[in-house]
Design a protein around this motif. Structure first.
Motif, mmCIF file in Angstrom:
data_model
loop_
_atom_site.group_PDB
_atom_site.id
_atom_site.type_symbol
_atom_site.label_atom_id
_atom_site.label_comp_id
_atom_site.label_asym_id
_atom_site.label_seq_id
_atom_site.Cartn_x
_atom_site.Cartn_y
_atom_site.Cartn_z
ATOM 1 N N PHE A 264 0.814 -1.221 0.000
ATOM 2 C CA PHE A 264 0.000 0.000 0.000
ATOM 3 C C PHE A 264 0.851 1.277 0.000
ATOM 4 O O PHE A 264 0.464 2.297 0.575
ATOM 5 C CB PHE A 264 -0.946 -0.012 1.207
ATOM 6 N N GLU A 265 1.998 1.205 -0.641
ATOM 7 C CA GLU A 265 2.857 2.393 -0.722
ATOM 8 C C GLU A 265 2.134 3.500 -1.478
ATOM 9 O O GLU A 265 1.555 3.290 -2.536
ATOM 10 C CB GLU A 265 4.174 2.046 -1.427
ATOM 11 N N ARG A 269 -5.220 3.894 2.558
ATOM 12 C CA ARG A 269 -6.054 2.761 2.987
ATOM 13 C C ARG A 269 -5.713 1.501 2.198
ATOM 14 O O ARG A 269 -5.259 1.577 1.052
ATOM 15 C CB ARG A 269 -7.547 3.079 2.811
ATOM 16 N N GLY A 270 -5.967 0.383 2.827
ATOM 17 C CA GLY A 270 -5.751 -0.885 2.148
ATOM 18 C C GLY A 270 -6.542 -1.996 2.816
ATOM 19 O O GLY A 270 -6.902 -1.895 3.992
ATOM 20 N N SER A 288 -4.992 -12.161 -0.129
ATOM 21 C CA SER A 288 -5.165 -11.178 -1.204
ATOM 22 C C SER A 288 -5.146 -9.762 -0.655
ATOM 23 O O SER A 288 -5.605 -9.514 0.472
ATOM 24 C CB SER A 288 -6.497 -11.407 -1.938
ATOM 25 N N ASP A 289 -4.629 -8.858 -1.438
ATOM 26 C CA ASP A 289 -4.694 -7.437 -1.072
ATOM 27 C C ASP A 289 -5.134 -6.628 -2.278
ATOM 28 O O ASP A 289 -5.060 -7.110 -3.413
ATOM 29 C CB ASP A 289 -3.332 -6.944 -0.563
ATOM 30 N N ASP A 290 -5.639 -5.425 -2.027
ATOM 31 C CA ASP A 290 -6.059 -4.546 -3.124
ATOM 32 C C ASP A 290 -5.030 -3.433 -3.334
ATOM 33 O O ASP A 290 -5.375 -2.290 -3.627
ATOM 34 C CB ASP A 290 -7.442 -3.951 -2.845
ATOM 35 N N GLY A 291 -3.768 -3.798 -3.157
ATOM 36 C CA GLY A 291 -2.686 -2.811 -3.209
ATOM 37 C C GLY A 291 -2.175 -2.525 -4.606
ATOM 38 O O GLY A 291 -2.863 -2.741 -5.617
ATOM 39 N N GLY A 330 -3.764 -5.146 -7.099
ATOM 40 C CA GLY A 330 -3.524 -6.012 -5.953
ATOM 41 C C GLY A 330 -2.826 -7.312 -6.286
ATOM 42 O O GLY A 330 -2.494 -7.605 -7.443
ATOM 43 N N THR A 331 -2.625 -8.120 -5.254
ATOM 44 C CA THR A 331 -1.864 -9.367 -5.363
ATOM 45 C C THR A 331 -2.570 -10.469 -4.577
ATOM 46 O O THR A 331 -3.165 -10.212 -3.522
ATOM 47 C CB THR A 331 -0.439 -9.179 -4.793
ATOM 48 N N THR A 332 -2.487 -11.679 -5.103
ATOM 49 C CA THR A 332 -3.041 -12.835 -4.407
ATOM 50 C C THR A 332 -2.013 -13.965 -4.366
ATOM 51 O O THR A 332 -1.458 -14.343 -5.408
ATOM 52 C CB THR A 332 -4.312 -13.369 -5.111
#
Length: 341
Positions: A264-265, A269-270, A288-291, A330-332
């Motif tokens: 989340f650079e 929010r993340g 998973s993230d929405d970064g 993002g990444t999973t």
């Protein structure tokens, strides 16, 4: 030709003596012993002539036991049922034995007041075995408690030293490295704590409970000023064996810390989601993230310490690790393996 016929008394005695347990026939009026078999003589050390005509109190360890036995058995017999219960009894030489009694009406049509038959089994050896097992269980519990306290204290000392170093260090890179190590240590401590609560060396670990505690620990130690990161956990309530819980916990902690620190650079929010799916003892877990996505050229074999740890832990689980990532989307990471029996 002369016929030899057994009298009724002889036939009754023959039948009684053929039974492998002690049998006593009692006249409820005064609880007087009417008859008994040879096993009764062997069990209590009295001859048949010494027992017949005596009150059954001769076989009880105390007046209190005698009265309690009478109250309990009469209550059951009055309902037309068979009484079953354990009682300590006294032998002729004064020694005590543990016995199991089955008391029933001698004549069901006329009621138990016409007489009762008590079948008595010696369970002294069985009770002694139970006592020994209980003693072993107690000893094991004490040993487990002692081991737990020692391990817990040692982990607390190490965690304390790491935290002191975190607070004292002015080098940001060192601080980040120490924080990651602290989270790894907490992952091991969590598994240990659950293991002790279950009080079994081969205990299974509740995965959903573990995930929630891990997320709280990471959120407490990885502090990112100006950022708000939420972790959503979607997981069934099931358990995995201890030998798999430790490497899985470390692997997930590593992925979660990496997401906190890098996903989340440049954002305030993340959101991170951990989801589990179990099918026929096969477990899939997605982190998973929405970064911002992984950097170009990223590879699981990139040589970074974090990915080397993840790869090693994956091999310990004999599992598969996949990932997908798109810039800004993002990444999973997906870890899958078979849950051990």
């Amino acid at each position: 030709m002369k016929e030899s016929l057994m009298s009724q008394d002889e036939m009754n005695s023959a039948i009684l003596n053929s039974i492998g347990e002690a049998v006593i026939i009692v006249d409820p009026s005064g609880r007087i012993i009417r008859n008994c078999n040879s096993v009764t003589e062997d069990l209590f050390g009295y001859s048949k002539s010494e027992l017949i005509g005596q009150k059954t109190s001769i076989l009880h360890v105390s007046r209190e036991h005698y009265e309690k036995f009478g109250e309990e058995s009469e209550e059951v017999l009055n309902r037309g049922e068979v009484y079953k219960g354990e009682f300590q009894m006294k032998r002729k030489d004064g020694s005590t034995i543990d016995t199991y009694h089955t008391v029933s009406s001698l004549n069901k049509e006329q009621g138990w007041e016409e007489g009762v038959v008590s079948v008595i089994r010696d369970i002294t050896d069985q009770k002694e075995t139970e006592k020994q097992l209980q003693s072993h269980v107690k000893e094991r519990a004490i040993l487990l408690a002692e081991v737990h306290h020692r391990v817990k204290n040692n982990l607390a000392v190490i965690a304390g030293l790491l935290y002191i170093q975190i607070e004292a260090s002015v080098n940001e890179a060192v601080v980040e490295s120490l924080k990651t190590s602290y989270c790894r240590l907490q992952s091991i401590a969590q598994v240990h704590e659950q293991l002790y609560k279950d009080a079994e060396l081969d205990a299974n670990i509740s995965l959903i409970s573990y995930l929630h505690q891990m997320a709280e620990n990471v959120d407490e130690i990885i502090i990112l000023p100006g950022k708000t990161i939420t972790v959503d956990i979607q997981c069934q309530d099931f358990t995995i064996p201890l030998m798999q819980a430790v490497p899985l916990g470390l692997l997930l902690s590593e992925l979660l810390v990496n997401a906190y620190k890098h996903a989340f650079e440049g954002r305030e929010r993340g959101q991170i989601q951990i989801s589990c799916d179990v099918k026929k003892d096969h477990l899939n877990i997605e982190v998973s993230d929405d970064g911002i996505g992984l950097p170009k050229g990223f590879s699981l074999d990139s040589g970074s310490i974090g990915m080397e740890i993840v790869q090693t832990l994956k091999e310990q689980l004999d599992g598969h690790l996949l990932y997908s990532s798109h810039a800004g989307e993002g990444t999973t990471f997906t870890i899958s393996f078979n849950i051990a029996d």
